[in-house]
Enzyme design. Structure first.
Site, PDB file in Angstrom:
ATOM      1  N   ARG A 159       0.858  -1.185   0.000  1.00 13.68           N
ATOM      2  CA  ARG A 159       0.000   0.000   0.000  1.00 13.68           C
ATOM      3  C   ARG A 159       0.894   1.236   0.000  1.00 13.68           C
ATOM      4  NH1 ARG A 159      -5.314  -1.416   2.088  1.00 13.68           N
ATOM      5  NH2 ARG A 159      -5.615   0.740   2.725  1.00 13.68           N
TER       6      ARG A 159
ATOM      7  N   GLY B  70      -4.086   9.909   3.297  1.00 14.21           N
ATOM      8  CA  GLY B  70      -4.924  10.943   2.739  1.00 14.21           C
ATOM      9  C   GLY B  70      -5.930  10.471   1.702  1.00 14.21           C
TER      10      GLY B  70
ATOM     11  N   CYS C 147      -1.203 -11.980   7.534  1.00 15.76           N
ATOM     12  CA  CYS C 147      -0.986 -10.644   6.969  1.00 15.76           C
ATOM     13  C   CYS C 147       0.108 -10.679   5.902  1.00 15.76           C
ATOM     14  CB  CYS C 147      -0.599  -9.666   8.079  1.00 15.76           C
ATOM     15  SG  CYS C 147      -0.293  -7.993   7.479  1.00 15.76           S
TER      16      CYS C 147
ATOM     17  N   ARG D 101       3.359  -1.170   3.988  1.00 14.28           N
ATOM     18  CA  ARG D 101       2.884   0.180   3.681  1.00 14.28           C
ATOM     19  C   ARG D 101       4.053   1.137   3.532  1.00 14.28           C
ATOM     20  NH1 ARG D 101      -0.622  -2.445   6.774  1.00 14.28           N
ATOM     21  NH2 ARG D 101      -2.846  -2.218   6.347  1.00 14.28           N
TER      22      ARG D 101
ATOM     23  N   ASP E 164     -22.459  25.303  20.245  1.00 14.44           N
ATOM     24  CA  ASP E 164     -21.139  25.008  19.686  1.00 14.44           C
ATOM     25  C   ASP E 164     -21.032  25.475  18.236  1.00 14.44           C
ATOM     26  OD1 ASP E 164     -18.491  23.580  19.697  1.00 14.44           O
ATOM     27  OD2 ASP E 164     -19.512  22.402  18.166  1.00 14.44           O
TER      28      ASP E 164
END
Length: 620
Positions: free
Chosen positions: A73, A127, A315, A319, A590
């Site tokens: 990734r 992101g 797994c 990354r 708020d």
């Protein structure tokens, strides 16, 4: 594109001459006068040799527990155009200087190295990866790498419909889209931005272009969206979707709490009650998901059980962060900077040694803290002596400012008529809001104002003793085990005096934070469902209906709030209604506090209560 190093090895073997074999397989040369070995026999012999002596998966990408890491990734950016509550704080996160981020060429250099060693799947993340200007070019260049079978992207979907045709042409062949609610207003609340319809457009564009399945990732959070599980599953009836329910996981800044996590087994039980015929599908090797399908449905549903049933043992993921750090575990803090070594001129062999050392240090399973939390949640404090706000030391206050008293007199809250029957001041825009959360109706409905359905009669007798203290005066929860289940309904109200400036911004929906009325509605609904967690001695009540109504009063620059709750059970729901109204009022404060600090909250009170042994109550 070719698949594995072994596949490429086989191709070389098949191309090699009869005199030699690059694999090292023994080659027997025919003696003079003897017939040549047939091509079929030679091929069979070489295949047998490969099965017995083929080189193992890259040692650099194999950890000490024998796990082969064939999935990489790559984060293309730290930036994101949303602010999801479970992912990052509202103000965002500190960004790495651009000079410290990987360049496009550095990304491709590392990708080539990993693919050469056996990685056959790369997923682009962030992101939000689709805000990177050269994302299409990156996909196109990755597509040229021999041995790479899958190029995927995980996106929030905001830019997907616009970019997907170009991405598909460049070579993108797998899509994961994040979507945590099917309610547009709740979407805005969760991600703190608008864009629900853009995400839905992106999902339909992916289906239109032939992606199947289109994976939809939904992080499930108690008190926020666990009531939408069935609605998400229903989407798979006619659409080729793989709806993936993800257990709420801890990340920096998301204020993780084990109480918010809805476990895989709890979600599965909810689905099986609706669809008993739900079938489990075979699990793929190294898959993170437990997949199920309802017979006759086009799509399927999956569960990512990171917290309750971790999949660390299989797994195969690595990354690379946007600033070039290699992470061997999503939950681990250990990172090694490949960027620094690249920029220092490290050779391919040196990079492989660094990568191999990091992979070799990978632990058997992720952070022990999270495993401990899921097995034994922290104990709650002893409520008999718990007084976090100093309540025991408070005394009645006998006075209130003259200004506030005057405002109460000028703007009385209606007692009996439901808010829907009130008339706004002349020329005031009719911004009415009524939100519902009902187990018998569509939970996605954010409808126009409807009339209150509860009827009120009778007088509620009171007790001359406090029920939440024992004989020695200590706090104690009431035992309701022997009480009969009856339908309980309660209605409460509150008022928020905004002042002219804040009122106008709310009325015209011009606040920078978003639609204050919609956010307050959602907050009121959530508060009703979480009352027992907020008020220590309240029982947990399984609410069947919550309705929050807000109405603008132009004459007093005020917002009138009315909350109603319904449940079938042994205890009343007046605390749920009062909490709902109060939190909706606090949320309005708020949302508007940046504009004015002169906002006044008040008149939080019970309007009516029905059901229970002591009869009904109606405020007169």
């Amino acid at each position: 594109m070719a698949a594995q190093p072994v596949s490429r090895m086989l191709q070389r073997l098949l191309r090699s001459s009869a005199r030699s074999c690059s694999s090292g397989a023994p080659v027997t040369q025919p003696r003079p006068g003897e017939p040549s070995q047939s091509a079929a026999e030679e091929l069979s012999r070489r295949r047998q040799f490969l099965r017995e002596f083929a080189a193992p998966f890259s040692a650099f990408l194999t950890d000490s527990f024998g796990r082969h890491h064939s999935y990489l990734r790559i984060s293309l950016t730290e930036k994101c155009n949303l602010r999801c509550q479970y992912c990052m704080p509202e103000e965002g996160v500190p960004l790495t200087p651009k000079a410290d981020l990987l360049t496009t060429e550095e990304i491709l250099t590392l990708a080539r190295l990993f693919v050469k060693e056996g990685v056959d799947k790369i997923r682009l993340t962030g992101g939000e990866p689709l805000i990177r200007p050269d994302v299409v070019d990156i996909v196109a260049q990755l597509h040229q790498l021999e041995g790479l079978r899958t190029i995927g992207v995980t996106t929030n979907g905001i830019n997907l419909a616009r970019l997907l045709p170009q991405l598909q042409k460049a070579g993108l062949n797998a899509i994961n889209i994040s979507l945590d609610t099917l309610v547009p207003a709740k979407f805005e609340f969760i991600v703190r931005r608008k864009g629900f319809h853009k995400v839905m457009e992106g999902i339909h564009k992916a289906i239109e272009l032939g992606y199947s399945p289109v994976k939809v990732n939904c992080v499930v959070m108690r008190g926020l969206n666990e009531d939408e599980l069935l609605d998400f599953v229903a989407l798979t009836k006619g659409l080729p979707l793989d709806v993936r329910f993800i257990e709420y996981m801890p990340f920096d800044g998301n204020k993780w709490n084990f109480k918010k996590m809805v476990s895989y087994k709890e979600m599965l039980d909810t689905l099986q009650q609706q669809w008993p015929e739900l079938e489990k599908l075979p699990e793929e090797e190294s898959s993170t998901a437990k997949a199920f399908k309802i017979p006759g449905f086009r799509g399927q549903v999956s569960f990512i059980t990171s917290m309750s049933e971790h999949f660390c043992g299989t797994c195969n993921r690595l990354r690379i962060t946007a600033d070039g750090n290699l992470k061997v575990c999503l939950f681990g803090n250990s990172e090694v900077s490949l960027r620094d070594h690249l920029r220092a001129g490290a050779s391919e062999e040196e990079l492989l040694r660094i990568i191999g050392a990091a992979v070799g240090r990978k632990k058997r399973q992720h952070a022990e803290l999270f495993l401990m939390l899921q097995d034994s949640p922290p104990a709650l404090p002893n409520t008999s002596s718990w007084d976090p706000f100093g309540i025991q030391g408070l005394r009645h206050r006998h006075s209130v400012s003259n200004q506030v008293s005057t405002l109460w007199k000028r703007c009385p809250v209606p007692q009996t008529p439901p808010l829907a029957q009130r008339q706004l001041g002349p020329g005031s825009p009719q911004r009415h809001y009524s939100s519902h959360a009902d187990s018998d109706t569509n939970p996605k409905c954010l409808s126009p104002m409807s009339r209150a359905s509860a009827s009120h009669s009778g007088t509620l007798p009171t007790s001359d003793q406090l029920t939440h203290v024992d004989t020695e005066g200590r706090a104690s929860m009431v035992d309701v085990g022997s009480k009969p289940d009856t339908e309980r309904v309660a209605v409460a109200s509150a008022m928020v005096l905004l002042g002219p400036v804040a009122f106008k911004l709310v009325q015209e929906n011009q606040l920078k934070k978003g639609d204050a009325l919609v956010v307050a509605q959602l907050a009121g609904i959530q508060a009703a469902k979480l009352t027992s967690q907020l008020i220590p001695l309240c029982h947990h009540v399984a609410l069947s209906h919550v309705q929050v109504q807000l109405e603008l009063d132009n004459t007093c620059h005020a917002v009138m709030i009315q909350a109603s709750c319904r449940a079938q059970g042994p205890t009343g729901v007046e605390m749920e209604a009062l909490t709902s109204a109060a939190v909706a009022a606090l949320t309005l404060y708020d949302m508007c506090k940046a504009v004015s600090r002169d906002i006044v909250l008040g008149e939080i009170k019970l309007i009516s209560k029905t059901g229970g042994q002591r009869g009904d109550y109606h405020r007169t």
